[in-house]
Every structure is written in structure tokens, then in C-alpha cells.
Design an enzyme around this catalytic site. Sequence first.
Site, mmCIF file in Angstrom:
data_model
loop_
_atom_site.group_PDB
_atom_site.id
_atom_site.type_symbol
_atom_site.label_atom_id
_atom_site.label_comp_id
_atom_site.label_asym_id
_atom_site.label_seq_id
_atom_site.Cartn_x
_atom_site.Cartn_y
_atom_site.Cartn_z
ATOM 1 N N GLU A 1 -13.236 18.476 -10.031
ATOM 2 C CA GLU A 1 -14.140 19.560 -10.430
ATOM 3 C C GLU A 1 -15.364 18.974 -11.125
ATOM 4 O O GLU A 1 -15.254 18.021 -11.895
ATOM 5 C CB GLU A 1 -13.383 20.497 -11.381
ATOM 6 C CG GLU A 1 -14.109 21.762 -11.752
ATOM 7 C CD GLU A 1 -13.233 22.697 -12.602
ATOM 8 O OE1 GLU A 1 -13.786 23.349 -13.485
ATOM 9 O OE2 GLU A 1 -12.000 22.749 -12.389
ATOM 10 N N ASP B 1 -18.493 20.536 -13.415
ATOM 11 C CA ASP B 1 -18.859 21.790 -14.100
ATOM 12 C C ASP B 1 -20.195 21.748 -14.805
ATOM 13 O O ASP B 1 -20.455 20.818 -15.580
ATOM 14 C CB ASP B 1 -17.875 22.089 -15.250
ATOM 15 C CG ASP B 1 -16.473 22.352 -14.786
ATOM 16 O OD1 ASP B 1 -16.317 22.961 -13.727
ATOM 17 O OD2 ASP B 1 -15.542 21.958 -15.503
ATOM 18 N N GLU C 1 -21.435 24.400 -17.593
ATOM 19 C CA GLU C 1 -21.085 25.600 -18.358
ATOM 20 C C GLU C 1 -22.196 25.849 -19.367
ATOM 21 O O GLU C 1 -22.505 24.976 -20.182
ATOM 22 C CB GLU C 1 -19.740 25.427 -19.079
ATOM 23 C CG GLU C 1 -18.569 25.371 -18.120
ATOM 24 C CD GLU C 1 -17.237 25.212 -18.828
ATOM 25 O OE1 GLU C 1 -16.332 26.009 -18.552
ATOM 26 O OE2 GLU C 1 -17.113 24.294 -19.658
#
Length: 296
Positions: free
Chosen positions: A99, A101, A103
Amino acid sequence: MAVSVFKMVGFFVGFFLIVGLVSSAKFDELFQPSWALDHFAYEGELLRLKLDNYSGAGFQSKSKYMFGKVTVQIKLVEGDSAGTVTAFYMSSEGPYHNEFDFEFLGNTTGEPYLVQTNVFVNGVGNKEQRLNLWFDPTKDFHSYSLLWNQRQVVFLVDETPIRLHTNMENKGIPFPKDQAMGVYSSIWNADDWATQGGRVKTDWSHAPFVASYKGFEIDACECPVSVAAVDNAKKCSSSGEKRYCWDEPTLSELNAHQSHQLLWVKANHMVYDYCSDTARFPVTPLECLHHSHRHH
């Protein structure tokens, strides 16, 4: 006439030599809502996702991909966004997933939005970095991109690299290269941790909190679900007859200008780096040792 035909042939040869599966702009060609359809609003090319005290919302790509570049333009929640998180990420499935990310951690009015990035490899994350942006991400659309090939993962903001995760398999460090990934985004309430460690809670009197999106681009190798992972990995790697644009030598590592940009971001905008968090990691993580050597 002959000249123009020759030019056309040259163009097509060049075009097919570097294969990039470009698809862009239209949300519904590339993506579909994954939850809370009533929290989606479409206005022409714009998509707005809404968070209120009933629900957040999220969407996902219709396909999975192996290597390439994905970009979306986002205008983050304006005003008091404390407690909210808007995420844009790529992820594979399963317990040992990979993953990448972005954010975006909301904040009280006047305080800077924080961008937290993270990388998971084989189900293991804990590689957070946080930075302040050099602009107010709530005032306008900015592009956020993930570039992924066999040599590196690069996080980019308006084409400026803010994070680099290099392939260091030769040092025994696993690298994400054999799991197809979907592209996702969502907005949700995370006031237990998002803003100042959870001290500042979401003020629902300011709801709905709205994140706006446009300019969806996926330039990547599509992986049919029916095809085995190992075959997708082969199919999505440049070989004799196929050269993918993200495998071009210019993208196998940052150029001098990008390296300087990354150093500038780290020096001026990074507020947290797991690599230097000795409380969490008394022993410096292996990839941190090698990454820092490459930069100094």
C-alpha cells in the site's frame, strides 16, 4: 505527401514503442463509488465527497494495476477540518498487502493541513512521514501522484517529489513488485488520532465536510483479475517489444532537479519521519540507513 506519410509512420512507431495506457479526466470511466453513494455529488467534471455525522464516503478504481503513475487533483476540506482525514492511496488485497498512502489530516481553521504518507510492504506499514505543504491545499486544486515502477515508488505533489521509496532488494529489504494494486480515495472521521494526536475533535456543527476532486489520470498497466500474479508481473514489465513509459531510464531514479526538490521538502516541510523516531524504533529501520546514505 511522402514526407507527411513518413512522419506519420515515425510517429506511430515511436508511439507504440513506449506504451502507456493513458486514461484520464472522467471519473466514471476509471472509478466507481465503493460506499455511501448518497454522499457523492457530481458537478460537471468535479466530484465532491461529503463527510457528515452519518457517514464518510469512498471510491475505488474499476481495475487493478501493476506499475505506472496515478494522479488526482484534490481540493481539501475548507475551514475547520479538524478530526477529518481525506486519503488517496494504492493498495493490493490480502493480509500481506502492499500500500502507498497519502493521508491529509484536517486541522482547526488557520492551522496547516498535514500530509501523512505511509508505505506498506507485505502487510507491514509503520513508515509514516508527515509534512506541511508549501501552499494552502483547501484554496485550490493541486495534483497528487504516485509513480510506481520496479526501481522506486515516488510520492509527488504538483510533480514535486515529497517521498522516495527505493528498491533495495539487494540489501534484503522487500519491495512491492508482484501484487496488482487498486486506486482508492475516501474521507472519514478519525478524530481519535488525526488532529494533534486526537486532542482536537470533529466539530459536527461545521458539517458537511467536503473534499473536491477532478483530473483523474491513470497511466498504468491494467491487470485482468483472471490472470495469475506472476503473469501480470511479466506482462507489465518492459521487454523487447514493449517499452512502458514508467520503465524509461529517466524514471528509474530521480533526476538531479528532483533530488534537490526532495531535499528541499525534507529540510523545510517535514515535521515527522519514522526514520528518526528513536522512541518507536530504538534500532533504526534497515531501509532508513540505506536511504540516508543515498542522499548525503
